[in-house]
Design a protein around this motif. Structure first.
Motif, short mmCIF file in Angstrom:
data_model
loop_
_atom_site.label_atom_id
_atom_site.label_comp_id
_atom_site.label_asym_id
_atom_site.label_seq_id
_atom_site.Cartn_x
_atom_site.Cartn_y
_atom_site.Cartn_z
N ALA A 38 0.83 -1.21 0.00
CA ALA A 38 0.00 0.00 0.00
C ALA A 38 0.86 1.26 0.00
O ALA A 38 0.54 2.25 -0.68
CB ALA A 38 -0.93 0.00 1.21
N LEU A 39 1.97 1.24 0.73
CA LEU A 39 2.84 2.41 0.76
C LEU A 39 3.56 2.61 -0.58
O LEU A 39 3.72 3.75 -1.05
CB LEU A 39 3.86 2.27 1.89
N TRP A 40 4.00 1.52 -1.20
CA TRP A 40 4.60 1.66 -2.53
C TRP A 40 3.57 2.13 -3.56
O TRP A 40 3.91 2.88 -4.48
CB TRP A 40 5.21 0.33 -2.97
N ALA A 72 -7.68 9.03 -1.34
CA ALA A 72 -8.90 8.24 -1.12
C ALA A 72 -8.65 6.75 -1.25
O ALA A 72 -8.95 5.98 -0.34
CB ALA A 72 -9.99 8.69 -2.11
N ILE A 73 -8.08 6.33 -2.38
CA ILE A 73 -7.97 4.89 -2.63
C ILE A 73 -6.95 4.25 -1.70
O ILE A 73 -7.19 3.17 -1.14
CB ILE A 73 -7.64 4.64 -4.11
N VAL A 74 -5.80 4.88 -1.53
CA VAL A 74 -4.79 4.30 -0.63
C VAL A 74 -5.30 4.26 0.80
O VAL A 74 -5.10 3.28 1.53
CB VAL A 74 -3.48 5.09 -0.74
N VAL A 75 -5.98 5.30 1.24
CA VAL A 75 -6.58 5.31 2.58
C VAL A 75 -7.65 4.23 2.69
O VAL A 75 -7.78 3.55 3.72
CB VAL A 75 -7.16 6.70 2.89
N VAL A 88 -7.63 1.37 1.08
CA VAL A 88 -6.90 0.09 1.19
C VAL A 88 -6.42 -0.11 2.63
O VAL A 88 -6.55 -1.21 3.20
CB VAL A 88 -5.73 0.06 0.20
N LEU A 89 -5.87 0.92 3.24
CA LEU A 89 -5.38 0.80 4.61
C LEU A 89 -6.53 0.55 5.59
O LEU A 89 -6.40 -0.27 6.52
CB LEU A 89 -4.61 2.06 5.00
N ARG A 122 -8.66 -7.19 9.38
CA ARG A 122 -7.58 -7.85 10.13
C ARG A 122 -6.91 -8.93 9.29
O ARG A 122 -6.71 -10.06 9.74
CB ARG A 122 -8.11 -8.43 11.44
N ALA A 123 -6.62 -8.58 8.06
CA ALA A 123 -5.96 -9.52 7.15
C ALA A 123 -4.51 -9.73 7.58
O ALA A 123 -3.93 -8.88 8.25
CB ALA A 123 -6.01 -8.99 5.72
N PRO A 124 -3.92 -10.88 7.23
CA PRO A 124 -2.50 -11.09 7.55
C PRO A 124 -1.64 -10.02 6.91
O PRO A 124 -1.73 -9.76 5.71
CB PRO A 124 -2.22 -12.48 6.97
N ILE A 125 -0.78 -9.39 7.70
CA ILE A 125 0.03 -8.28 7.23
C ILE A 125 1.28 -8.78 6.51
O ILE A 125 1.60 -8.34 5.41
CB ILE A 125 0.39 -7.35 8.39
N GLY A 126 1.98 -9.70 7.14
CA GLY A 126 3.22 -10.21 6.57
C GLY A 126 2.99 -11.40 5.66
O GLY A 126 1.86 -11.74 5.30
N PRO A 127 4.07 -12.06 5.27
CA PRO A 127 3.93 -13.27 4.43
C PRO A 127 3.14 -14.35 5.17
O PRO A 127 3.34 -14.60 6.36
CB PRO A 127 5.39 -13.69 4.20
N HIS A 128 2.25 -15.01 4.45
CA HIS A 128 1.39 -16.04 5.03
C HIS A 128 1.36 -17.21 4.07
O HIS A 128 1.10 -17.06 2.87
CB HIS A 128 -0.01 -15.49 5.26
N ALA A 129 1.60 -18.41 4.60
CA ALA A 129 1.70 -19.59 3.73
C ALA A 129 0.37 -19.95 3.09
O ALA A 129 0.34 -20.46 1.96
CB ALA A 129 2.23 -20.77 4.55
N GLU A 130 -0.75 -19.68 3.77
CA GLU A 130 -2.05 -20.09 3.25
C GLU A 130 -2.51 -19.23 2.08
O GLU A 130 -3.27 -19.69 1.23
CB GLU A 130 -3.09 -20.06 4.36
#
Length: 208
Positions: free
Chosen positions: A32-34, A65-68, A70-71, A78-86
């Motif tokens: 999102a920041l990129w 608007a759109i980036v906000v 997404v955040l 509460r989606a997984p923030i980092g890498p997630h195997a599933e």
């Protein structure tokens, strides 16, 4: 090559690089920041080309608007923030996406580059003025902009509803797990109230 050309190439390089990092990083917040950097750099490209209104609309609509959105969706669901195997995509899907993106870029370049090969533009005196662009955006194309805002609102409400459902289900599962792990208090009470055998000391008798 003029200074404006150098600035435009630099801003375009930052836009392309940040967009590439946005789709290749495995950290959702970093993506999102990129994306924020990419859209802001694109607004800078519009400013270099002399289209201030389009650049400001880019900042207000996309960056503001759109980036906000997404955040907020990430925080509400509460989606997984980092890498997630599933939810990690396999390697063949990444390769297929890269091939498809490269093919789309090559197709657009083969169609658009010959079309604008000999075109020139005077950036100091543009043929399209800011009032004309404003009339086109907020006059001719005002309904698509309004429908887009409604779509973003529906997406935000949907993310909030999904987060409520997921949180309620997780809470119910946690409550059931705690109930299974907790010992039955009724058995303990029955065991405590059960009659005990009379223990008499040596040399003493119970008087009835």
């Amino acid at each position: 090559m003029t200074t404006r050309d150098i600035v435009f190439v630099a801003v375009g390089a930052v836009t392309a690089l940040s967009a590439l990092l946005s789709v290749t990083t495995k950290h959702v917040v970093h993506a999102a920041l990129w994306l924020l950097v990419s859209l802001g750099s694109l607004a800078g490209a519009y400013l270099v080309l002399g289209q201030e209104l389009v650049g400001l609309v880019q900042l207000l609509v996309y960056v503001g608007a759109i980036v906000v959105l997404v955040l907020f969706a990430l925080m509400l669901t509460r989606a997984p923030i980092g890498p997630h195997a599933e939810i990690d995509t396999p390697g063949w899907q990444r390769v297929a996406g890269a091939v498809l993106g490269g093919a789309t870029t090559a197709l657009l370049a083969s169609l658009l580059l010959p079309l604008f090969a000999g075109a020139t533009a005077d950036l100091d005196r543009p043929s399209t003025t800011t009032p004309q662009i404003a009339q086109a955006i907020f006059g001719t194309w005002v309904w698509p902009f309004e429908l887009l805002s409604v779509l973003l609102l529906v997406a935000l409400v949907g993310a909030f509803a999904v987060s409520r459902i997921v949180l309620r289900r997780d809470g119910a599962d946690r409550h059931d797990a705690d109930h299974r792990d907790q010992p039955d208090s009724r058995d303990d009470g029955d065991r405590a109230n059960a009659p005990t055998a009379a223990i008499s000391e040596p040399g003493t008798e119970r008087v009835g």
